[in-house]
Write an enzyme that holds these catalytic residues in place. Structure first.
Site, PDB file in Angstrom:
ATOM      1  N   ASP A   1       0.863  -1.184   0.000  1.00 22.41           N
ATOM      2  CA  ASP A   1       0.000   0.000   0.000  1.00 22.41           C
ATOM      3  C   ASP A   1       0.894   1.227   0.000  1.00 22.41           C
ATOM      4  O   ASP A   1       1.345   1.672   1.060  1.00 22.41           O
ATOM      5  CB  ASP A   1      -0.895   0.024   1.249  1.00 22.41           C
TER       6      ASP A   1
ATOM      7  N   ARG B   1       3.950   2.856   3.120  1.00 23.61           N
ATOM      8  CA  ARG B   1       4.771   1.916   3.905  1.00 23.61           C
ATOM      9  C   ARG B   1       6.257   2.241   3.751  1.00 23.61           C
ATOM     10  O   ARG B   1       7.040   1.990   4.657  1.00 23.61           O
ATOM     11  CB  ARG B   1       4.509   0.476   3.464  1.00 23.61           C
TER      12      ARG B   1
ATOM     13  N   ASP C   1     -10.167  -6.908   0.820  1.00 20.58           N
ATOM     14  CA  ASP C   1      -9.322  -6.109   1.692  1.00 20.58           C
ATOM     15  C   ASP C   1      -8.768  -7.031   2.788  1.00 20.58           C
ATOM     16  O   ASP C   1      -9.164  -8.201   2.906  1.00 20.58           O
ATOM     17  CB  ASP C   1     -10.133  -4.959   2.288  1.00 20.58           C
TER      18      ASP C   1
ATOM     19  N   ARG D   1      -7.433  10.679   1.011  1.00 21.77           N
ATOM     20  CA  ARG D   1      -6.915   9.592   0.176  1.00 21.77           C
ATOM     21  C   ARG D   1      -7.648   9.513  -1.167  1.00 21.77           C
ATOM     22  O   ARG D   1      -7.132   8.927  -2.115  1.00 21.77           O
ATOM     23  CB  ARG D   1      -7.057   8.246   0.898  1.00 21.77           C
TER      24      ARG D   1
ATOM     25  N   LYS E   1      -9.712   0.111  -5.973  1.00 22.54           N
ATOM     26  CA  LYS E   1     -10.330  -0.211  -4.690  1.00 22.54           C
ATOM     27  C   LYS E   1     -11.192   0.968  -4.241  1.00 22.54           C
ATOM     28  O   LYS E   1     -11.037   2.077  -4.762  1.00 22.54           O
ATOM     29  CB  LYS E   1      -9.256  -0.544  -3.648  1.00 22.54           C
ATOM     30  N   HIS E   2     -12.178   0.769  -3.333  1.00 23.19           N
ATOM     31  CA  HIS E   2     -12.565  -0.475  -2.679  1.00 23.19           C
ATOM     32  C   HIS E   2     -13.951  -0.834  -3.204  1.00 23.19           C
ATOM     33  O   HIS E   2     -14.925  -0.185  -2.815  1.00 23.19           O
ATOM     34  CB  HIS E   2     -12.624  -0.305  -1.165  1.00 23.19           C
TER      35      HIS E   2
ATOM     36  N   HIS F   1     -11.257  -0.475   9.404  1.00 24.77           N
ATOM     37  CA  HIS F   1     -10.145  -1.079  10.140  1.00 24.77           C
ATOM     38  C   HIS F   1     -10.554  -1.371  11.586  1.00 24.77           C
ATOM     39  O   HIS F   1      -9.960  -2.227  12.236  1.00 24.77           O
ATOM     40  CB  HIS F   1      -8.925  -0.159  10.154  1.00 24.77           C
TER      41      HIS F   1
END
Length: 271
Positions: free
Chosen positions: A63, A71, A251, A139, A169-170, A182
């Protein structure tokens, strides 16, 4: 080859992971921040994964969106802007925004390809809605479906130019969720007409090679199961109405939106 993408515990393979992965033969792996130190280490890790399986088509994902979802971070790697930057530029100069989104995605791809990463979980085609959870927020590429699709196409093209495959996505749209998937399971109580807006960018880019489903319940389509576990949403909405026939993945199954053991959830995803 099993239809599964595994995560790793750290910056290098443990003996137990090496033995398990060699036997399991997964479709691929996804790297998180815990797996990232520097260029040499990431390149060695991806080389070891390929050597373990002897497959050039092994998926090695990350990601790396830019903004708060990255990351691979400075100072080892460049910082990249979030999707909302291109949305704001689109207000001023649409063609420049599209060109900038393409160039930015190509730059991201070059940093990934350099260390052996072949797939980026980008672009987000979620249509931003007022009052929704900030988990999408900056985002996203905008609140208008045609703009999201145009910028999303540019991102896919830029990634491909840099040697990396993108994931849309998503599916079928996370932009209306009022909570962070999450942490808990979102339920989107929009009617069928409103949800058509969310499908727009995915329908426009339905030829993308890879897609990712959302851990979101849409009672208008399936009141019992989130999209990622719903044969109705996957079959009737994603495959038929959107017309997506590429590689479809869920996901992360570790997200708290889902209840149940990982083996149970994995079986539900591929059922």
């Amino acid at each position: 080859m099993k239809p599964v993408i595994f995560g790793l515990s750290g910056p290098s393979l443990t003996p137990d992971e090496r033995a398990f992965f060699a036997e399991a033969q997964p479709a691929g792996y996804i790297l998180f921040k815990r797996n990232i130190v520097d260029r040499a280490q990431v390149r060695a890790l991806t080389d070891h994964l390929r050597a373990l399986h002897g497959r050039d088509d092994l998926l090695i994902m990350i990601d790396q969106e830019g903004g708060r979802v990255a990351r691979m971070q400075p100072p080892e790697w460049p910082g990249f802007p979030p999707g909302a930057m291109f949305d704001r530029l689109y207000d001023i100069a649409p063609s420049s925004a599209i060109a900038a989104a393409r160039a930015n995605a190509r730059a991201i791809a070059l940093t990934l390809a350099e260390v052996g990463i072949t797939v980026d979980a980008l672009p987000l085609l979620d249509v931003r809605q007022a009052g929704a959870s900030d988990i999408m927020g900056d985002r996203t590429l905008g609140a208008e479906p045609m703009r999201v699709a145009a910028l999303g196409r540019a991102v896919l093209e830029g990634l491909a130019d840099g040697g990396v495959v993108g994931i849309v996505k998503h599916m079928p749209g996370h932009g209306r969720a009022l909570v962070d998937s999450h942490l808990e399971l979102p339920v989107v109580h929009a009617d069928l007409s409103a949800l058509e807006t969310d499908l727009g960018p995915f329908r426009t880019l339905n030829q993308a090679p890879m897609g990712m489903t959302a851990h979101v319940v849409y009672p208008a389509w399936d009141a019992e199961r989130p999209a990622s576990l719903s044969p109705t949403v996957i079959g009737e909405i994603i495959r038929e109405r959107i017309g997506f026939d590429g590689l479809l993945m869920s996901d992360d199954l570790d997200m708290k939106a889902l209840q149940g053991s990982i083996p149970e959830l994995a079986a539900g995803v591929v059922a």
